[in-house]
Scaffold this motif. Structure first.
Motif, PDB file in Angstrom:
ATOM      1  N   ASP A 152      -4.363  21.425 -11.710  1.00  0.00           N
ATOM      2  CA  ASP A 152      -5.573  21.350 -12.534  1.00  0.00           C
ATOM      3  C   ASP A 152      -6.458  20.218 -12.025  1.00  0.00           C
ATOM      4  O   ASP A 152      -5.990  19.277 -11.367  1.00  0.00           O
ATOM      5  N   ARG A 191       2.264  22.619  -6.080  1.00  0.00           N
ATOM      6  CA  ARG A 191       1.187  22.283  -5.149  1.00  0.00           C
ATOM      7  C   ARG A 191       1.605  22.539  -3.701  1.00  0.00           C
ATOM      8  O   ARG A 191       0.805  22.344  -2.792  1.00  0.00           O
ATOM      9  N   SER A 237      -8.357  17.128 -12.601  1.00  0.00           N
ATOM     10  CA  SER A 237      -8.582  16.008 -13.516  1.00  0.00           C
ATOM     11  C   SER A 237      -9.384  14.897 -12.854  1.00  0.00           C
ATOM     12  O   SER A 237     -10.126  14.185 -13.520  1.00  0.00           O
ATOM     13  N   ASP A 294      -1.898  20.510 -17.551  1.00  0.00           N
ATOM     14  CA  ASP A 294      -0.890  20.336 -16.493  1.00  0.00           C
ATOM     15  C   ASP A 294       0.160  21.448 -16.549  1.00  0.00           C
ATOM     16  O   ASP A 294       0.607  21.939 -15.518  1.00  0.00           O
TER      17      ASP A 294
HETATM   18 MG   LIG Z   1      -2.678  17.657 -13.220  1.00  0.00          MG
END
Ligand SMILES: [Mg+2]
Length: 320
Positions: free
Chosen positions: A209, A144, A211, A73
């Motif tokens: 990332d 983001r 996940s 993260d």
């Molecule tokens: Mg993440």
């Protein structure tokens, strides 16, 4: 001293000694020295037995994964990992298990240049929570929210290996010995793309990332950036192990909806696309353009070449 207080001794020297840890494990709180001109980035991840991992999982792998998912993260934010805290809930004190878990945690913290600076232990159903803190030059964190129409969408590494590794673990997929080793490694011992994440500060307009699987994660960028996107499934980077072990529809499903790859998903403006090779190749992590940001707000469209690709994404379940 009660047995639960003794647990702190297992973790006292976890990770690399850092000069910016003024007070570490053992006091009421940690005292950490921030670097001048840097912002603090903080992230938390919890792993619950029966939801995120099997009760009989190798405790060393568990220690590794707990650190990696947190550091991943930080990598996605373009941050440099520094300090970790651990909240551990245990049903009982199993010294052999704790020793292995602490060893996995310590060697992985060390690998990412992190120090465990504190934590807490309580009795209850097995659950692990880690807080990771990292630093990023002021104002340079990648979020983001920055993807723009026309940006290209990239992922690092290959997708779907961890999801197939989980199936191999559960006895739901079979493959050759060599592929099996690769897939289990990817599932139990994922890598966080830390150095590459920091390099992305110079090129990426947004990043996160992976996940929960591409189709579960990319919509977060689309929502935060108020844009849409298309992905070409023929461009998805698939490992030889994945391609050899399942037919194409299953391989696509693993890559699109399988979780726990911990690769980076990022967007790059057209103007910076030309410098990507030069900037990112020193890190030795492959990266692949899989699609583009479009104007249709919030919508993720899947294509197979020029054709629409009919696919029903189901949220990633840790125990499908
Ligand atoms: Mg993440």
């Amino acid at each position: 001293m009660g047995e639960f207080e003794l647990i702190a001794s297992f973790f006292a020297d976890s990770g690399i000694a850092r000069q910016d840890v003024i007070v570490g494990v053992g006091d009421d709180g940690a005292v950490l020295q921030m670097r001048d001109g840097y912002d603090l980035v903080v992230t938390t991840d919890t792993m619950v037995c029966g939801t995120h991992f099997f009760p009989d999982v190798d405790p060393r792998a568990l220690g590794h994964k707990l650190v990696t998912v947190n550091v991943s993260d930080l990598a996605a934010m373009g941050a440099e990992p520094a300090w970790l805290s651990l909240a551990l809930t245990l049903p009982s004190v199993d010294e052999a298990w704790l020793r292995q878990f602490a060893a996995g945690l310590a060697e992985t913290a060390d690998y990412y240049n992190c120090r465990l600076v504190g934590g807490d232990t309580t009795r209850g159903p097995l659950s692990l929570t880690m807080i990771a803190k990292g630093q990023v030059p002021r104002g340079r964190a990648i979020t983001r929210a920055g993807a723009k129409v026309g940006d290209y969408i990239y992922v690092t590494g290959t997708l779907g290996d961890a999801a197939l590794g989980l199936k191999v673990c559960q006895g739901q997929a079979q493959t050759s010995k060599k592929h099996q080793a690769h897939l289990l490694q990817r599932f139990h011992f994922p890598s966080a793309r830390v150095a590459l994440g920091q390099a992305l500060r110079n090129v990426a307009s947004s990043a996160m990332d992976l996940s929960d699987g591409l189709c579960g994660d990319l919509p977060h960028i689309l929502r935060r950036s108020a844009v849409g996107a298309y992905i070409d499934v023929h461009k998805l980077p698939l490992s030889q192990a994945l391609k050899d072990s399942c037919d194409q529809p299953v391989a696509f499903k693993m890559a699109l909806s399988g979780g726990e790859d911990y690769e980076l998903l990022f967007t790059v403006p057209e103007s910076k696309r030309g410098s990507l090779d030069v900037l990112l190749s020193p890190y030795g992590v492959p990266f692949t353009c899989i699609g583009r940001i479009t104007g249709a707000t919030g919508k993720l469209e899947l294509k197979a070449g020029e054709q629409p690709f009919d696919y029903q994404h189901q949220g990633f379940l840790h125990f499908p």
